[in-house]
Design a protein around this motif. Structure first.
Motif, mmCIF file in Angstrom:
data_model
loop_
_atom_site.group_PDB
_atom_site.id
_atom_site.type_symbol
_atom_site.label_atom_id
_atom_site.label_comp_id
_atom_site.label_asym_id
_atom_site.label_seq_id
_atom_site.Cartn_x
_atom_site.Cartn_y
_atom_site.Cartn_z
ATOM 1 N N ASP A 1 5.574 -3.432 -14.716
ATOM 2 C CA ASP A 1 5.546 -2.452 -15.801
ATOM 3 C C ASP A 1 6.113 -1.106 -15.375
ATOM 4 O O ASP A 1 6.428 -0.269 -16.210
ATOM 5 N N VAL A 2 6.254 -0.914 -14.076
ATOM 6 C CA VAL A 2 6.679 0.364 -13.518
ATOM 7 C C VAL A 2 8.129 0.318 -13.040
ATOM 8 O O VAL A 2 8.842 1.316 -13.097
ATOM 9 N N PHE A 3 8.549 -0.863 -12.586
ATOM 10 C CA PHE A 3 9.886 -1.029 -12.012
ATOM 11 C C PHE A 3 10.651 -2.134 -12.724
ATOM 12 O O PHE A 3 10.069 -3.110 -13.177
ATOM 13 N N ASP A 4 11.969 -1.988 -12.762
ATOM 14 C CA ASP A 4 12.880 -3.092 -13.051
ATOM 15 C C ASP A 4 13.314 -3.608 -11.685
ATOM 16 O O ASP A 4 13.906 -2.855 -10.892
ATOM 17 N N THR A 5 12.996 -4.866 -11.390
ATOM 18 C CA THR A 5 13.247 -5.410 -10.057
ATOM 19 C C THR A 5 14.190 -6.593 -10.109
ATOM 20 O O THR A 5 14.046 -7.480 -10.954
ATOM 21 N N VAL A 6 15.135 -6.604 -9.185
ATOM 22 C CA VAL A 6 16.039 -7.729 -8.988
ATOM 23 C C VAL A 6 15.797 -8.225 -7.564
ATOM 24 O O VAL A 6 15.725 -7.428 -6.626
ATOM 25 N N VAL A 7 15.649 -9.551 -7.435
ATOM 26 C CA VAL A 7 15.462 -10.165 -6.122
ATOM 27 C C VAL A 7 16.789 -10.799 -5.711
ATOM 28 O O VAL A 7 17.351 -11.601 -6.446
ATOM 29 N N HIS A 8 17.264 -10.397 -4.540
ATOM 30 C CA HIS A 8 18.530 -10.916 -4.021
ATOM 31 C C HIS A 8 18.256 -11.823 -2.830
ATOM 32 O O HIS A 8 17.510 -11.442 -1.922
ATOM 33 N N ASP A 9 18.859 -13.004 -2.847
ATOM 34 C CA ASP A 9 18.794 -13.866 -1.673
ATOM 35 C C ASP A 9 19.658 -13.256 -0.579
ATOM 36 O O ASP A 9 20.716 -12.681 -0.857
ATOM 37 N N SER A 10 19.195 -13.389 0.639
ATOM 38 C CA SER A 10 19.919 -12.857 1.781
ATOM 39 C C SER A 10 19.588 -13.709 2.996
ATOM 40 O O SER A 10 18.938 -14.751 2.871
ATOM 41 N N THR A 11 20.020 -13.276 4.144
ATOM 42 C CA THR A 11 19.632 -13.933 5.389
ATOM 43 C C THR A 11 19.010 -12.883 6.304
ATOM 44 O O THR A 11 19.329 -11.701 6.219
ATOM 45 N N SER B 1 0.832 -1.214 0.000
ATOM 46 C CA SER B 1 0.000 0.000 0.000
ATOM 47 C C SER B 1 0.862 1.258 0.000
ATOM 48 O O SER B 1 0.508 2.263 -0.635
ATOM 49 N N ASP B 2 2.014 1.223 0.659
ATOM 50 C CA ASP B 2 2.884 2.400 0.663
ATOM 51 C C ASP B 2 3.514 2.651 -0.699
ATOM 52 O O ASP B 2 3.597 3.799 -1.142
ATOM 53 N N ILE B 3 3.960 1.601 -1.378
ATOM 54 C CA ILE B 3 4.556 1.831 -2.701
ATOM 55 C C ILE B 3 3.489 2.258 -3.706
ATOM 56 O O ILE B 3 3.740 3.101 -4.568
ATOM 57 N N PHE C 1 3.480 -8.072 -6.598
ATOM 58 C CA PHE C 1 3.229 -6.816 -7.309
ATOM 59 C C PHE C 1 4.426 -6.446 -8.183
ATOM 60 O O PHE C 1 4.271 -6.074 -9.348
ATOM 61 N N LEU C 2 5.633 -6.578 -7.628
ATOM 62 C CA LEU C 2 6.845 -6.194 -8.356
ATOM 63 C C LEU C 2 7.206 -7.167 -9.468
ATOM 64 O O LEU C 2 7.695 -6.762 -10.520
ATOM 65 N N ILE C 3 6.973 -8.450 -9.241
ATOM 66 C CA ILE C 3 7.421 -9.480 -10.182
ATOM 67 C C ILE C 3 6.350 -9.860 -11.198
ATOM 68 O O ILE C 3 6.647 -10.091 -12.366
#
Length: 142
Positions: free
Chosen positions: A116-126, A75-77, A108-110
């Motif tokens: 259509d609005v963002f280029d998104t990369v998902v990074h694995d993390s801990t 909702s914030d984005i 929403f991002l993927i």
């Protein structure tokens, strides 16, 4: 240059000020920047209210680090997009996508309108201070 940090908790607000003071920054980083004044605004407010204030002031955000109440990420984005407060090529980083999780935000991002609005990369993390698998999204406004 202005930095905004947002938290509705009076305790977190006080801790933020103390941490900045302890780090030697207070709320003035101008001693570290030769070209322009730097200001840190520690906002005792909710994220949606701050986004509306930014819009009312005609300001744009270049970088947003989303690491608050997970069910508010989406909702914030969406509000930031609706208000037009993201600068051209703004970067939005979403933390703790898997744990405790923000599955609607990631979808929403993927898969949703966000792709259509963002280029998104998902990074694995801990997850901080643990070995628990997590993810961070880094989204750049197209």
């Amino acid at each position: 240059m202005e930095f905004l940090t947002v938290d509705p908790s009076p305790t977190a607000h006080a801790v933020s000020h103390k941490m900045l003071d302890y780090a030697g920054f207070g709320c003035d980083l101008s001693q570290y920047c030769t070209e322009e004044k730097v200001h840190i605004d520690v906002c005792l407010a909710y994220s949606g209210d701050v986004l509306r204030r930014v819009a009312a002031e005609g300001k744009k955000l270049d970088f947003v680090f989303v690491d608050h109440v997970k069910h508010l990420y989406l909702s914030d984005i969406e509000l930031a997009l609706e208000l037009g407060v993201l600068a051209d090529h703004a970067v939005v980083v979403g933390d703790n996508i898997i744990f405790p999780g923000a599955p609607d935000y990631k979808a929403f991002l993927i898969e949703g309108r966000g792709k259509d609005v963002f280029d998104t990369v998902v990074h694995d993390s801990t997850l901080e201070y643990s070995e628990t698998h997590d993810q961070v999204t880094v989204s750049t406004l197209k």
